[in-house]
Write a protein that holds these residues in place. Structure first.
Motif, PDB file in Angstrom:
ATOM      1  N   GLY A 128       0.817  -1.213   0.000  1.00 29.55           N
ATOM      2  CA  GLY A 128       0.000   0.000   0.000  1.00 29.55           C
ATOM      3  C   GLY A 128       0.844   1.253   0.000  1.00 29.55           C
ATOM      4  N   ASN A 129       1.957   1.224   0.727  1.00 31.24           N
ATOM      5  CA  ASN A 129       2.845   2.382   0.743  1.00 31.24           C
ATOM      6  C   ASN A 129       3.502   2.607  -0.607  1.00 31.24           C
ATOM      7  N   LEU A 130       3.805   1.532  -1.311  1.00 34.33           N
ATOM      8  CA  LEU A 130       4.373   1.675  -2.665  1.00 34.33           C
ATOM      9  C   LEU A 130       3.311   2.156  -3.649  1.00 34.33           C
ATOM     10  N   THR A 131       2.124   1.591  -3.556  1.00 38.15           N
ATOM     11  CA  THR A 131       1.026   2.004  -4.429  1.00 38.15           C
ATOM     12  C   THR A 131       0.633   3.453  -4.180  1.00 38.15           C
ATOM     13  N   GLY A 132       0.710   3.850  -2.922  1.00 37.73           N
ATOM     14  CA  GLY A 132       0.333   5.206  -2.554  1.00 37.73           C
ATOM     15  C   GLY A 132       1.182   6.285  -3.189  1.00 37.73           C
ATOM     16  N   VAL A 133       2.400   5.928  -3.593  1.00 37.58           N
ATOM     17  CA  VAL A 133       3.270   6.899  -4.263  1.00 37.58           C
ATOM     18  C   VAL A 133       2.578   7.448  -5.512  1.00 37.58           C
ATOM     19  N   PHE A 134       1.840   6.585  -6.193  1.00 36.49           N
ATOM     20  CA  PHE A 134       1.167   6.990  -7.437  1.00 36.49           C
ATOM     21  C   PHE A 134      -0.313   7.300  -7.218  1.00 36.49           C
ATOM     22  N   LEU A 135      -0.973   6.527  -6.338  1.00 33.85           N
ATOM     23  CA  LEU A 135      -2.420   6.650  -6.194  1.00 33.85           C
ATOM     24  C   LEU A 135      -2.837   7.797  -5.285  1.00 33.85           C
ATOM     25  N   SER A 136      -2.109   8.032  -4.205  1.00 35.25           N
ATOM     26  CA  SER A 136      -2.497   9.078  -3.249  1.00 35.25           C
ATOM     27  C   SER A 136      -2.563  10.472  -3.877  1.00 35.25           C
ATOM     28  N   PRO A 137      -1.534  10.915  -4.639  1.00 32.54           N
ATOM     29  CA  PRO A 137      -1.639  12.236  -5.277  1.00 32.54           C
ATOM     30  C   PRO A 137      -2.841  12.350  -6.212  1.00 32.54           C
ATOM     31  N   ALA A 138      -3.164  11.239  -6.906  1.00 27.43           N
ATOM     32  CA  ALA A 138      -4.310  11.258  -7.825  1.00 27.43           C
ATOM     33  C   ALA A 138      -5.622  11.403  -7.053  1.00 27.43           C
ATOM     34  N   LEU A 139      -5.739  10.712  -5.922  1.00 24.62           N
ATOM     35  CA  LEU A 139      -6.958  10.810  -5.109  1.00 24.62           C
ATOM     36  C   LEU A 139      -7.109  12.203  -4.509  1.00 24.62           C
ATOM     37  N   ILE A 140      -6.014  12.755  -4.013  1.00 20.80           N
ATOM     38  CA  ILE A 140      -6.054  14.107  -3.426  1.00 20.80           C
ATOM     39  C   ILE A 140      -6.447  15.136  -4.478  1.00 20.80           C
ATOM     40  N   LEU A 141      -5.928  14.973  -5.683  1.00 18.60           N
ATOM     41  CA  LEU A 141      -6.283  15.868  -6.783  1.00 18.60           C
ATOM     42  C   LEU A 141      -7.756  15.737  -7.125  1.00 18.60           C
ATOM     43  N   MET A 142      -8.276  14.520  -7.129  1.00 19.96           N
ATOM     44  CA  MET A 142      -9.683  14.284  -7.461  1.00 19.96           C
ATOM     45  C   MET A 142     -10.619  14.876  -6.415  1.00 19.96           C
ATOM     46  N   TYR A 143     -10.297  14.706  -5.134  1.00 18.25           N
ATOM     47  CA  TYR A 143     -11.177  15.170  -4.069  1.00 18.25           C
ATOM     48  C   TYR A 143     -11.054  16.673  -3.807  1.00 18.25           C
ATOM     49  N   LEU A 144      -9.832  17.183  -3.776  1.00 20.58           N
ATOM     50  CA  LEU A 144      -9.600  18.554  -3.330  1.00 20.58           C
ATOM     51  C   LEU A 144      -9.075  19.479  -4.414  1.00 20.58           C
ATOM     52  N   GLY A 145      -8.672  18.911  -5.549  1.00 24.69           N
ATOM     53  CA  GLY A 145      -8.117  19.743  -6.608  1.00 24.69           C
ATOM     54  C   GLY A 145      -6.735  20.260  -6.287  1.00 24.69           C
ATOM     55  N   VAL A 146      -6.029  19.559  -5.396  1.00 18.93           N
ATOM     56  CA  VAL A 146      -4.683  19.967  -4.978  1.00 18.93           C
ATOM     57  C   VAL A 146      -3.675  18.973  -5.511  1.00 18.93           C
ATOM     58  N   GLN A 147      -2.624  19.474  -6.121  1.00 23.56           N
ATOM     59  CA  GLN A 147      -1.582  18.608  -6.661  1.00 23.56           C
ATOM     60  C   GLN A 147      -0.470  18.401  -5.643  1.00 23.56           C
ATOM     61  N   GLY A 148       0.113  17.215  -5.690  1.00 19.68           N
ATOM     62  CA  GLY A 148       1.213  16.905  -4.781  1.00 19.68           C
ATOM     63  C   GLY A 148       2.194  15.963  -5.451  1.00 19.68           C
ATOM     64  N   ALA A 149       3.379  15.867  -4.891  1.00 23.49           N
ATOM     65  CA  ALA A 149       4.399  14.981  -5.445  1.00 23.49           C
ATOM     66  C   ALA A 149       5.048  14.192  -4.320  1.00 23.49           C
ATOM     67  N   VAL A 150       5.468  12.962  -4.637  1.00 24.46           N
ATOM     68  CA  VAL A 150       6.117  12.087  -3.660  1.00 24.46           C
ATOM     69  C   VAL A 150       7.467  11.667  -4.210  1.00 24.46           C
ATOM     70  N   ASP A 151       8.480  11.726  -3.367  1.00 27.94           N
ATOM     71  CA  ASP A 151       9.829  11.322  -3.754  1.00 27.94           C
ATOM     72  C   ASP A 151       9.912   9.805  -3.721  1.00 27.94           C
ATOM     73  N   LEU A 152       9.911   9.177  -4.891  1.00 31.07           N
ATOM     74  CA  LEU A 152       9.909   7.719  -4.989  1.00 31.07           C
ATOM     75  C   LEU A 152      11.162   7.118  -4.361  1.00 31.07           C
ATOM     76  N   GLY A 153      12.302   7.745  -4.583  1.00 24.63           N
ATOM     77  CA  GLY A 153      13.555   7.240  -4.026  1.00 24.63           C
ATOM     78  C   GLY A 153      13.543   7.226  -2.510  1.00 24.63           C
ATOM     79  N   THR A 154      13.004   8.276  -1.917  1.00 26.81           N
ATOM     80  CA  THR A 154      12.925   8.364  -0.455  1.00 26.81           C
ATOM     81  C   THR A 154      12.017   7.283   0.110  1.00 26.81           C
TER      82      THR A 154
END
Length: 234
Positions: A128-154
């Protein structure tokens, strides 16, 4: 009760957990590593392999955690926002929290406390933590219209150092040191409590950091949000 006590103690004197107890070392590393090291010693390799192969169950868990939970929390947050019970920043914060995966250590400790399948918990939390790198920003954008980024390497580095490595060391101990395994099994209740206390300590330091920052919300608002979260968990 322990969780509520930890939050109240954090509110009473935030600098203790935010600074003086060195949370970047004690909570972020030592407590987390200890949780997974103990789990690695207790869990059989066959159980981890079986958890990996449970495709339908794992798919259900991921869909529920990301889609069902986030949609329910979004609807509830909009309701309390409309009623004026919670301010927008905290309501949006609830939505964002529901869109990101739960921390692996919390999933593991709570599963262990409920006598659940620790192997399945570890796999689904890590995935879930690996999937969240890609899915969480998309969900936040869909619900709130806010963009975010996650450092995959970190994310990969932290998962490797805090979860995979301690778990692997625990598995090696499980395989080559039967005396240690028997000792842990004999004192299973005590070691389970130790994991719970590690988690409580992590939560305590997080709230200490939260209360020590200057934010535009009052402590009362924060406790109201916490109460709503407990209601949603019931």
């Amino acid at each position: 009760l322990l969780l509520l006590t930890a939050i109240l103690l954090a509110y009473a004197y935030p600098p203790l957990g935010a600074k003086y107890l060195a949370p970047k070392v004690t909570a972020t590393w030592i407590a987390v590593v200890l949780i997974f090291l103990l789990s690695g010693i207790k869990i059989k390799s066959e159980e981890l392999s079986k958890a990996f192969q449970s495709f339908r169950f794992n798919l259900f868990v991921q869909c529920f955690n990301f889609l069902v939970v986030s949609s329910v929390v979004y609807g509830f947050s909009r309701l309390v926002l409309h009623l004026g019970v919670l301010n927008r920043s905290l309501a949006d914060g609830m939505v964002i929290s529901a869109c990101v995966p739960i921390t692996i250590n919390m999933v593991l400790v709570l599963t262990n406390s409920a006598n659940g399948d620790e192997a399945a918990a570890i796999f689904n939390a890590a995935f879930g933590n690996l999937t969240g790198v890609f899915l969480s920003p998309a969900l936040i954008l869909m619900y709130l219209g806010v963009q975010g980024a996650v450092d995959l390497g970190t994310v990969f580095f932290k998962l490797g150092m805090k979860v995979v490595l301690p778990l692997a060391v625990g598995q090696l101990i499980h395989k080559f040191s039967p005396k240690t395994v028997n000792f842990v099994k004999t004192n299973k209740a005590k070691f389970s409590k130790a994991q719970e206390y590690c988690l409580i300590f992590i939560v305590y330091t997080v709230f200490c950091k939260t209360f020590s920052r200057e934010i535009d919300t009052t402590a009362g608002d924060a406790f109201v949000m916490i109460a709503f979260v407990f209601v949603l968990l019931l």
